[in-house]
Design an enzyme around this catalytic site. Structure first.
Site, PDB file in Angstrom:
ATOM      1  N   ARG A   1       0.853  -1.190   0.000  1.00 39.02           N
ATOM      2  CA  ARG A   1       0.000   0.000   0.000  1.00 39.02           C
ATOM      3  C   ARG A   1       0.888   1.239   0.000  1.00 39.02           C
ATOM      4  O   ARG A   1       2.106   1.155   0.067  1.00 39.02           O
ATOM      5  CB  ARG A   1      -0.921   0.009   1.223  1.00 39.02           C
ATOM      6  CG  ARG A   1      -0.207  -0.378   2.511  1.00 39.02           C
ATOM      7  CD  ARG A   1      -0.855   0.126   3.745  1.00 39.02           C
ATOM      8  NE  ARG A   1      -0.792   1.574   3.826  1.00 39.02           N
ATOM      9  CZ  ARG A   1       0.310   2.248   4.170  1.00 39.02           C
ATOM     10  NH1 ARG A   1       1.462   1.621   4.442  1.00 39.02           N
ATOM     11  NH2 ARG A   1       0.303   3.553   4.217  1.00 39.02           N
TER      12      ARG A   1
ATOM     13  N   GLN B   1      -3.008   1.856  10.469  1.00 44.46           N
ATOM     14  CA  GLN B   1      -1.702   1.965   9.810  1.00 44.46           C
ATOM     15  C   GLN B   1      -0.724   2.811  10.617  1.00 44.46           C
ATOM     16  O   GLN B   1       0.482   2.585  10.569  1.00 44.46           O
ATOM     17  CB  GLN B   1      -1.862   2.564   8.400  1.00 44.46           C
ATOM     18  CG  GLN B   1      -2.603   1.667   7.426  1.00 44.46           C
ATOM     19  CD  GLN B   1      -4.075   2.038   7.301  1.00 44.46           C
ATOM     20  OE1 GLN B   1      -4.686   2.518   8.260  1.00 44.46           O
ATOM     21  NE2 GLN B   1      -4.641   1.811   6.129  1.00 44.46           N
TER      22      GLN B   1
ATOM     23  N   ARG C   1      -7.134  -0.376  -7.127  1.00 43.67           N
ATOM     24  CA  ARG C   1      -7.529   0.628  -6.140  1.00 43.67           C
ATOM     25  C   ARG C   1      -7.703   1.949  -6.879  1.00 43.67           C
ATOM     26  O   ARG C   1      -6.752   2.450  -7.482  1.00 43.67           O
ATOM     27  CB  ARG C   1      -6.495   0.765  -5.013  1.00 43.67           C
ATOM     28  CG  ARG C   1      -6.338  -0.492  -4.161  1.00 43.67           C
ATOM     29  CD  ARG C   1      -5.612  -0.203  -2.861  1.00 43.67           C
ATOM     30  NE  ARG C   1      -6.431   0.554  -1.942  1.00 43.67           N
ATOM     31  CZ  ARG C   1      -5.948   1.151  -0.835  1.00 43.67           C
ATOM     32  NH1 ARG C   1      -4.669   1.075  -0.553  1.00 43.67           N
ATOM     33  NH2 ARG C   1      -6.752   1.832  -0.046  1.00 43.67           N
TER      34      ARG C   1
ATOM     35  N   ASN D   1      -6.330  11.912   0.794  1.00 46.42           N
ATOM     36  CA  ASN D   1      -5.406  11.140   1.631  1.00 46.42           C
ATOM     37  C   ASN D   1      -6.232  10.256   2.561  1.00 46.42           C
ATOM     38  O   ASN D   1      -7.461  10.313   2.587  1.00 46.42           O
ATOM     39  CB  ASN D   1      -4.487  12.077   2.418  1.00 46.42           C
ATOM     40  CG  ASN D   1      -3.329  11.346   3.058  1.00 46.42           C
ATOM     41  OD1 ASN D   1      -2.627  10.576   2.399  1.00 46.42           O
ATOM     42  ND2 ASN D   1      -3.112  11.560   4.346  1.00 46.42           N
ATOM     43  N   LYS D   2      -5.546   9.424   3.315  1.00 49.84           N
ATOM     44  CA  LYS D   2      -6.219   8.481   4.216  1.00 49.84           C
ATOM     45  C   LYS D   2      -7.298   9.197   5.023  1.00 49.84           C
ATOM     46  O   LYS D   2      -7.086  10.287   5.547  1.00 49.84           O
ATOM     47  CB  LYS D   2      -5.192   7.835   5.149  1.00 49.84           C
ATOM     48  CG  LYS D   2      -5.761   6.865   6.158  1.00 49.84           C
ATOM     49  CD  LYS D   2      -6.560   5.741   5.504  1.00 49.84           C
ATOM     50  CE  LYS D   2      -5.732   4.942   4.535  1.00 49.84           C
ATOM     51  NZ  LYS D   2      -6.553   3.885   3.855  1.00 49.84           N
TER      52      LYS D   2
ATOM     53  N   ASP E   1      -2.650  10.535  -1.666  1.00 51.39           N
ATOM     54  CA  ASP E   1      -2.884   9.475  -2.643  1.00 51.39           C
ATOM     55  C   ASP E   1      -3.264  10.038  -4.006  1.00 51.39           C
ATOM     56  O   ASP E   1      -3.091   9.368  -5.018  1.00 51.39           O
ATOM     57  CB  ASP E   1      -3.972   8.540  -2.138  1.00 51.39           C
ATOM     58  CG  ASP E   1      -3.455   7.632  -1.039  1.00 51.39           C
ATOM     59  OD1 ASP E   1      -3.093   6.486  -1.337  1.00 51.39           O
ATOM     60  OD2 ASP E   1      -3.387   8.078   0.116  1.00 51.39           O
TER      61      ASP E   1
END
Length: 368
Positions: free
Chosen positions: A49, A197, A83, A248-249, A238
């Protein structure tokens, strides 16, 4: 720590070898992918990832298909769709596929076309390592400019270190550079629900590198800001849209709001390849929706040799049948971003014009 991703050529044939991030921090176990479907599964289950590393994985996946004489076009399509939000994945796939197509068009044999594809994947891997070094230097210089006097207390979210990169990472690489320069007082690490994470991966990397760090639950960040304990926020990305919106996350956007309210710099660190000029704004970014079981269950890292975990394999933390909302990412608008740091330069203030100028300067932005 083993490399997050490597190409290997054992006697039985070439493979892509991954450090299985679902097993961390309890075990450092490598996952061997002998074909593209195995690599796609590894991407979707988050065994590998992180935006830059996904680009590298995608390129090596195309090379794997070429070397093993699988259908390269079909492999590229499978990888690119694994993804949807992380733009680097498609970028890496397209670069490797273009190298294969160009070689074939020039009359190369299948072996020569495969060699050209692998060479392109290795080139991308090296470029990302170089970009990581550059963003670390630029990011540290920006921190010193924004926070004169050193002794930085930095908050980060998700994982942005060597586990997501061909080098030492993006945002984490900046914190690591500050640590090595003696100017990092504390790295605050969001746990990053639901898959942890931050707790499993960033705390693991911080410990391995000797950083002074503290883990906190995501919903404790507000109290940390209120107490005046955060000097800057450093996050990765991302996908960065043409207007400077940052995907982003999930959980990143609330941090940006908190940082704005408390007058704390909010800095995004990413390679230029994460910028997607073809995505005009944040509303145009496709947000990946993950299984609800990731929210309603807790799944511990599996011991070596155990079957891969999946939906239904964890410990329930909500009543059976509970509906869950589980976007993998959120979008931070450009007006909440103090600066975007890339290997090609820093954009601040973050505007569409600044993003366009940065892209025009960079030879790496070839995303169509």
């Amino acid at each position: 720590m083993p490399p997050a991703l490597r190409w290997a050529e054992p006697p039985e044939g070439p493979v892509v070898v991954l450090l299985d991030q679902t097993r961390l921090p309890t075990e450092e176990v490598e996952l061997v992918c002998t074909d593209v479907p195995a690599l796609v599964r590894a991407i979707q289950t988050l065994a590998v990832r992180g935006a830059p590393l996904l680009g590298i994985a995608g390129a090596y996946g195309v090379a794997l298909a070429a070397v093993r004489r699988f259908d390269v076009e079909e492999a590229a399509a499978q990888l690119a769709g694994a993804r949807p939000t992380a733009v680097n994945l498609g970028y890496g796939v397209r670069r490797a596929l273009a190298a294969h197509q160009a070689a074939a068009a020039n009359g190369a044999t299948p072996e020569e076309a495969a060699a050209a594809t692998l060479a392109e994947a290795r080139r991308l891997h090296q470029e990302d390592a170089e970009a990581s070094r550059a963003v670390a230097a630029r990011g540290l210089a920006l921190l010193d400019e924004l926070l004169p006097g050193g002794s930085h207390r930095v908050l980060t979210h998700c994982n942005t270190g060597a586990l997501v990169s061909g080098g030492e990472g993006t945002a984490f690489a900046v914190a690591l550079a500050a640590h090595r320069a003696g100017r990092l007082r504390r790295l605050w690490i969001d746990e990053t629900r639901p898959l942890l994470q931050g707790a499993r991966l960033t705390a693991y990397e911080a410990a391995r590198n000797g950083l002074a760090s503290t883990l906190l639950t995501d919903n404790a960040a507000g109290s940390l800001f209120a107490a005046g304990e955060v000097d800057a926020v450093l996050v990765g990305a991302d996908r960065i849209a043409a207007d400077g919106s940052v995907a982003n996350k999930v959980g990143t956007y609330p941090l940006a709001v908190l940082a704005k309210y408390h007058h704390v710099p909010f800095v995004v660190v990413a390679p230029v390849t994460t910028i997607d000029p073809g995505t005009p704004d944040g509303a145009s970014i496709e947000i990946e929706q993950r299984p609800g079981s990731e929210v309603t269950q807790l799944t511990a890292p599996a011991p070596a040799g155990a079957a891969a975990t999946g939906p239904g394999s964890g410990t329930l933390v909500a009543p059976l049948g509970t509906q869950a909302y589980n976007p993998a990412f959120d979008v931070t608008p450009p007006e909440l971003v103090t600066a975007i740091v890339t290997e090609a330069g820093v954009v601040s203030p973050v505007t569409a014009g600044g993003i366009a100028e940065l892209c025009a300067r960079s030879r790496q932005v070839t995303i169509s």
